[in-house]
Design a protein around this motif. Structure first.
Motif, PDB file in Angstrom:
ATOM      1  N   GLU A   9       0.854  -1.193   0.000  1.00 26.88           N
ATOM      2  CA  GLU A   9       0.000   0.000   0.000  1.00 26.88           C
ATOM      3  C   GLU A   9       0.884   1.235   0.000  1.00 26.88           C
ATOM      4  O   GLU A   9       1.758   1.388   0.847  1.00 26.88           O
ATOM      5  CB  GLU A   9      -0.921   0.020   1.213  1.00 26.88           C
ATOM      6  CG  GLU A   9      -1.854   1.237   1.221  1.00 26.88           C
ATOM      7  CD  GLU A   9      -2.779   1.265   2.422  1.00 26.88           C
ATOM      8  OE1 GLU A   9      -3.878   0.698   2.329  1.00 26.88           O
ATOM      9  OE2 GLU A   9      -2.375   1.847   3.452  1.00 26.88           O
ATOM     10  N   ASN A  10       0.632   2.083  -0.959  1.00 24.32           N
ATOM     11  CA  ASN A  10       1.388   3.323  -1.077  1.00 24.32           C
ATOM     12  C   ASN A  10       0.426   4.501  -1.009  1.00 24.32           C
ATOM     13  O   ASN A  10      -0.456   4.630  -1.854  1.00 24.32           O
ATOM     14  CB  ASN A  10       2.181   3.352  -2.391  1.00 24.32           C
ATOM     15  CG  ASN A  10       2.912   4.653  -2.600  1.00 24.32           C
ATOM     16  OD1 ASN A  10       2.524   5.459  -3.426  1.00 24.32           O
ATOM     17  ND2 ASN A  10       3.968   4.858  -1.841  1.00 24.32           N
ATOM     18  N   ARG A  11       0.594   5.352  -0.017  1.00 29.03           N
ATOM     19  CA  ARG A  11      -0.238   6.551   0.152  1.00 29.03           C
ATOM     20  C   ARG A  11       0.609   7.782  -0.121  1.00 29.03           C
ATOM     21  O   ARG A  11       1.680   7.952   0.476  1.00 29.03           O
ATOM     22  CB  ARG A  11      -0.808   6.631   1.570  1.00 29.03           C
ATOM     23  CG  ARG A  11      -1.809   5.527   1.891  1.00 29.03           C
ATOM     24  CD  ARG A  11      -2.275   5.620   3.343  1.00 29.03           C
ATOM     25  NE  ARG A  11      -3.291   4.618   3.642  1.00 29.03           N
ATOM     26  CZ  ARG A  11      -4.605   4.836   3.570  1.00 29.03           C
ATOM     27  NH1 ARG A  11      -5.044   6.047   3.241  1.00 29.03           N
ATOM     28  NH2 ARG A  11      -5.470   3.881   3.836  1.00 29.03           N
ATOM     29  N   THR A  12       0.117   8.643  -0.977  1.00 34.62           N
ATOM     30  CA  THR A  12       0.852   9.853  -1.330  1.00 34.62           C
ATOM     31  C   THR A  12      -0.065  11.060  -1.205  1.00 34.62           C
ATOM     32  O   THR A  12      -1.158  11.083  -1.787  1.00 34.62           O
ATOM     33  CB  THR A  12       1.399   9.769  -2.762  1.00 34.62           C
ATOM     34  OG1 THR A  12       2.256   8.644  -2.890  1.00 34.62           O
ATOM     35  CG2 THR A  12       2.186  11.018  -3.113  1.00 34.62           C
ATOM     36  N   ASN A  13       0.377  12.050  -0.447  1.00 32.77           N
ATOM     37  CA  ASN A  13      -0.324  13.323  -0.327  1.00 32.77           C
ATOM     38  C   ASN A  13       0.615  14.425  -0.790  1.00 32.77           C
ATOM     39  O   ASN A  13       1.806  14.427  -0.442  1.00 32.77           O
ATOM     40  CB  ASN A  13      -0.758  13.583   1.115  1.00 32.77           C
ATOM     41  CG  ASN A  13      -1.749  12.548   1.607  1.00 32.77           C
ATOM     42  OD1 ASN A  13      -2.771  12.318   0.981  1.00 32.77           O
ATOM     43  ND2 ASN A  13      -1.443  11.905   2.734  1.00 32.77           N
ATOM     44  N   MET A  14       0.081  15.356  -1.556  1.00 33.67           N
ATOM     45  CA  MET A  14       0.935  16.388  -2.147  1.00 33.67           C
ATOM     46  C   MET A  14       0.215  17.714  -2.183  1.00 33.67           C
ATOM     47  O   MET A  14      -0.988  17.775  -2.441  1.00 33.67           O
ATOM     48  CB  MET A  14       1.353  15.976  -3.557  1.00 33.67           C
ATOM     49  CG  MET A  14       2.321  16.923  -4.245  1.00 33.67           C
ATOM     50  SD  MET A  14       2.886  16.250  -5.833  1.00 33.67           S
ATOM     51  CE  MET A  14       4.049  17.523  -6.332  1.00 33.67           C
ATOM     52  N   VAL A  15       0.956  18.786  -1.899  1.00 36.12           N
ATOM     53  CA  VAL A  15       0.429  20.135  -2.016  1.00 36.12           C
ATOM     54  C   VAL A  15       1.479  21.003  -2.715  1.00 36.12           C
ATOM     55  O   VAL A  15       2.674  20.898  -2.425  1.00 36.12           O
ATOM     56  CB  VAL A  15       0.053  20.720  -0.638  1.00 36.12           C
ATOM     57  CG1 VAL A  15       1.259  20.761   0.296  1.00 36.12           C
ATOM     58  CG2 VAL A  15      -0.547  22.122  -0.786  1.00 36.12           C
ATOM     59  N   THR A  16       1.032  21.794  -3.659  1.00 41.21           N
ATOM     60  CA  THR A  16       1.911  22.751  -4.323  1.00 41.21           C
ATOM     61  C   THR A  16       1.261  24.125  -4.282  1.00 41.21           C
ATOM     62  O   THR A  16       0.032  24.241  -4.284  1.00 41.21           O
ATOM     63  CB  THR A  16       2.190  22.370  -5.788  1.00 41.21           C
ATOM     64  OG1 THR A  16       0.976  22.464  -6.542  1.00 41.21           O
ATOM     65  CG2 THR A  16       2.742  20.968  -5.899  1.00 41.21           C
TER      66      THR A  16
END
Length: 896
Positions: free
Chosen positions: A474-481
């Motif tokens: 399981e790979n969880r990715t959260n990103m903000v730019t």
């Protein structure tokens, strides 16, 4: 010779300009005011749709200034002193618009009310004027093709028109590229068009409604509004329709069936009323001739409309289902410092992919502000089962039998917000944007393997080993730019139309990834238990910032930005069982260079430099073995640093005004610092045999130098066209083999000669292409791996009479240098088509594909120190009967 209709929107334009200037000369007077002025406005038609590409002139005292409306119908003049102004707006198919006005005392800025152009209704007799068409013009970031210069038949689609344009390639599947880059976005008359799917809509829109085709270097709507263009642009296709053709109803229904259980069903409909767009589509077919036997189902609905003046909202949903049954042969050769490993494998697999996509968007464009917000989501569900048998020879003697099942679920959600504003002071602007995304990738693998080990001296079987594993990832990715831009104008001479700005920008990006890997085996009780040594929880984050300052110069022909960026980045990571936190800080400085110079309307030179950081993928950082392939176990490196890529592109484009020939040249290059590369090492197992393990490291030395050109020459009044194009790339790829640096010097060369004949009743096209690819490894200098291919194509379309047409497509391919045994196929496709009904919108056709049954799918891929040749199963010979009904009605009056 140019043909057009005798109405003031065309022939009358020259008269209009002459009378306009004469009137101004008679009415002009000396202007004493010293205040510099700014004039802005928006041009629309009577149906409130923007008019892009309109010519705008103002007479200010003794100066005549000109401009062109942008994709939003906007124009701007600044820096002139005259208080009394006369305005002229012209666009093909519309009546000229004139107006005179005067600035009040002390008034500096004037924003005009909407300028409405009326359609020219005087469509009288056709007039023939001797002269030369101008097939191509260059306008800053845009290449403009004049559609009237090219031959368009009755039922041609836009993709048929694009195939005639020099520098543009449309392959058999409808994928479109220009100068080696894909067209990623579609607009019509400067506005977003349905889903902006280039491939779908160039096959639906009739070529007869198109006036101009524009290829735009697009830096995004925010940059178009503020003028601050940074980074690498995307290629965008903008179709400019003929006057009054910016609305209509179009679509088609298709029913087909044939041998080998081939079938096709398709239905789509689109209502286009300028800014209002409603579309639906559905299809089901198994006629895709790419790798394997494919079944595809798709459905979608899209809606776009103006909520009020300048405010547009859109929403869409799309679903796709793809089923694939494939059989594959692979031949892989891996070079190491100790010798060569040869791996020949056979595989059979079946897969089913379900994909859902939904999006909402709202956009507001006013005179001085821009706003855009969007929300999107997707869900992908994939199931795959496969069997593989591979045989390793050379340095390693092993056989692997593997059966696997995999289930993947990937939900994603993203949101976007952009705001921009032009200030009271002409040229001053600012903008800000935020993007947030969150995604999960869940994979469950059932791996059942049997490995047979052989003695390297006697080739006798030594041992069989059964290894079964269940792996959950399981790979969880959260990103903000986030980004912020500010532009400050510099003072210019009062009589100058040149604009100068200092631009400041800041960009921030933070991504956080959490990856869990659990490997399980069956224990003695029949239950599964976790193997701790093959399981882990790893988290990482990548923070990237970019500070930039640049000087921007804008004139009629020359536009450039020069500056510098500072790009700090921080990569951190931590995994369970290790208290040490990994942290890597990098600071990169790079220039800003973006230049475009129009030597004339038919000559342009441009240069763009970009610098960007890239974080390693989570699987490259994951320190626990990935045993999906027991013959090459992957182990990540948590100490990896981010890489930085320097890229530059220089292009030159020229059209000869006399003979209509075009020349396009491009030179590009890139250098990568701290590139993440693989390190394939050989280790001994318990049987004193060898096996491969892939690790990762940072390395320098990767670079690319590439070039391409296209020269096109029309002759005999454009009934014939010859084109010569080619590419040359030199790529230095780097990797490690047994901890030794390996360089793969890769040379790719291609050369194509293409001839095309365009007649009303006969179209012929023929081409010959030679490609050469060479790979030379530094750790094995004496052995070259070269492939050569000759490809000959011939296609034609003949109208036997008013209702019948015959189509033929013949290709011959000659291959050499592949590891797999390959044929040199001769492919022959034929079709006979009959037009039906009084409105000529129905067709029935008989199609024959690959009459000689010689089709094969052969691909070479290069990865680090390995070269793989692959061949897939295909169904290429079949016969198909199809009925197609096209619905198209353009230019009707708006009813709402």
């Amino acid at each position: 010779m140019i043909r057009f209709l005798n109405f003031p929107g065309n022939l009358g334009h020259l008269k209009c300009i002459i009378l306009f200037h004469a009137f101004i000369l008679l009415c002009s007077y000396t202007v004493k005011a010293q205040t510099t002025h700014r004039l802005t406005g928006t041009v629309i038609d009577s149906l409130k749709d923007v008019v892009s590409g309109a010519d705008v002139f103002i007479i200010a005292d003794k100066d005549t200034l000109s401009s062109i409306t942008n994709t939003h119908g906007r124009f701007i003049f600044s820096g002139f002193k005259a208080d009394r102004i006369s305005l002229l707006v012209m666009s093909v198919g519309f009546k000229p618009y004139t107006r005179s006005f005067q600035y009040k005392e002390g008034q500096q800025n004037m924003d005009l009310d909407m300028i409405v152009l009326d359609l020219e209704s005087n469509l009288l007799d056709e007039v023939v004027i001797n002269g030369r068409d101008k097939p191509i013009k260059f306008k800053k970031d845009t290449i403009e093709y004049n559609a009237s210069f090219y031959q368009v038949s009755e039922n041609d689609r836009v993709e048929d028109l694009l195939r005639q344009l020099p520098g543009i390639e449309v392959d058999e599947h409808g994928n479109t590229t220009t100068m080696g880059k894909p067209l990623q976005k579609l607009r019509v008359n400067g506005e977003d068009f349905f889903t902006s799917n280039v491939k779908d809509f160039i096959s639906q829109l009739p070529a007869s409604v198109i006036d101009k085709v524009e290829i735009i270097n697009d830096f995004g709507d925010e940059a178009n509004f503020t003028g601050m263009k940074t980074g690498e642009p995307q290629k965008m296709l903008n179709l400019v329709t003929k006057a009054g053709q910016n609305r209509g109803t179009f679509g088609n229904a298709l029913l087909s069936g044939g041998t080998n259980k081939r079938y096709g069903l398709q239905g789509n409909g689109n209502l286009w009323e300028g800014s209002q767009q409603i579309g639906f589509s559905s299809s089901s077919n198994n006629t895709n001739n790419e790798a394997g036997v494919n079944t595809a189902v798709a459905a979608g609905v899209n809606y776009r409309d103006k909520l009020s003046t300048g405010v547009t909202a859109s929403a869409g949903y799309n679903y796709t289902y793809n089923k694939n049954l494939s059989q594959q042969l692979n031949s892989t050769e891996t070079v190491t410092t100790e010798g060569t490993i040869k791996n020949d494998s056979k595989s059979a697999a079946k897969s089913a992919d379900n994909n859902h996509n939904i999006n909402f968007n709202i956009q507001s464009i006013a005179n001085k502000s821009y706003f855009q917000a969007s929300l999107g989501g997707s869900l992908a569900i994939k199931n795959r089962d496969g069997d593989i048998f591979s045989k390793q020879t050379g340095l390693i003697l092993q056989d692997l039998q593997s059966a696997s099942g995999s289930n993947t679920k990937t939900p994603n959600l993203n949101g976007n917000f952009v705001w921009a504003r032009s200030m009271e002071k002409p040229g001053r602007s600012m903008s800000a944007g935020v993007v947030v995304s969150s995604g999960i990738n869940q994979v469950s693998d059932d791996l059942r393997n049997k490995i047979s080990y052989y003695d390297k001296h006697t080739s006798q079987l030594v041992k069989d080993s059964l290894v079964n594993r269940f792996v959950d990832t399981e790979n969880r990715t959260n990103m903000v730019t986030a980004d912020f831009r500010y532009s400050e104008p510099l003072k210019s001479r009062s009589d100058s139309s040149v604009k100068r700005n200092i631009d400041f920008s800041y960009f921030f990006s933070l991504s956080k990834t959490r990856n869990s890997l659990y490997t399980k085996v069956d224990n003695s009780t029949g239950r599964t238990s976790v193997v701790d040594s093959l399981s882990s929880i790893y988290s990482s984050s990548f923070m990237f910032q970019r500070f930039a300052i640049s000087y921007r110069y804008q004139a009629e022909r020359l536009n450039y930005s020069l500056g510098v960026t500072a790009q700090p980045s921080l990569l951190t990571g931590q995994y369970a069982g290790n208290e040490d936190r990994i942290s890597h800080f990098e600071l990169n400085l790079s220039p800003i260079v973006n230049l475009s110079y129009n030597l004339s309307n038919w000559d342009n030179v441009a240069f763009v430099y970009t610098g960007s950081s890239t974080a390693p993928d989570f699987y490259q950082l994951q320190p626990v073995p990935n045993i999906s392939n027991l013959q090459n176990v992957i182990i990540g490196n948590p100490n990896l640093k981010s890489s930085f890529t320097h890229s530059g592109n220089l292009s030159y484009q020229h059209t000869d005004e006399q003979n209509g020939s075009t020349l396009q040249l491009a030179l590009n290059g890139s250098v990568v610092e701290d590139q993440v590369v693989s390190n394939v090492v050989l280790i001994k197992d318990t049987l004193n045999s060898l096996k491969q393990e892939t690790h990762y490291a940072n390395a320098n030395g990767a670079y690319l130098i590439g070039s391409m050109y296209s020269y096109s020459l029309p002759f005999s009044k454009n009934k014939f066209n010859a084109e010569l194009r080619g590419t040359f790339d030199y790529i230095n790829m780097i990797s490690y083999a047994n901890n030794d640096l390996n360089q793969n010097r890769n040379i790719n060369f291609s050369q194509t000669l293409k001839l095309r004949m365009n007649q009303r009743r006969l179209t012929l096209s023929t081409s010959a292409t030679y490609t050469y690819s060479s790979n030379r490894y530094s750790i094995e200098l004496l052995k070259l791996r070269n492939i050569e291919t000759w490809q000959f194509n011939w296609s034609g379309r003949a109208f036997l009479n008013k209702n019948f047409s015959l189509n033929a497509d013949v290709s011959k391919r000659i291959n050499s240098g592949y590891s797999l045994t390959v044929a040199n196929p001769l492919l022959i496709n034929l079709s006979l088509e009959k037009i039906l009904f009084k409105n000529r919108q129905g067709t029935v056709s008989l199609q024959a594909y690959d009459l000689l049954n010689q089709g094969n799918n052969l691909v070479r891929s290069i990865s680090d120190n390995s070269i793989t040749d692959s061949r897939y199963n295909q169904i290429t010979r079949y016969f198909l009967v199809s009925f197609n009904y096209r619905l198209q009605n353009f230019g009707h009056k708006k009813t709402r």
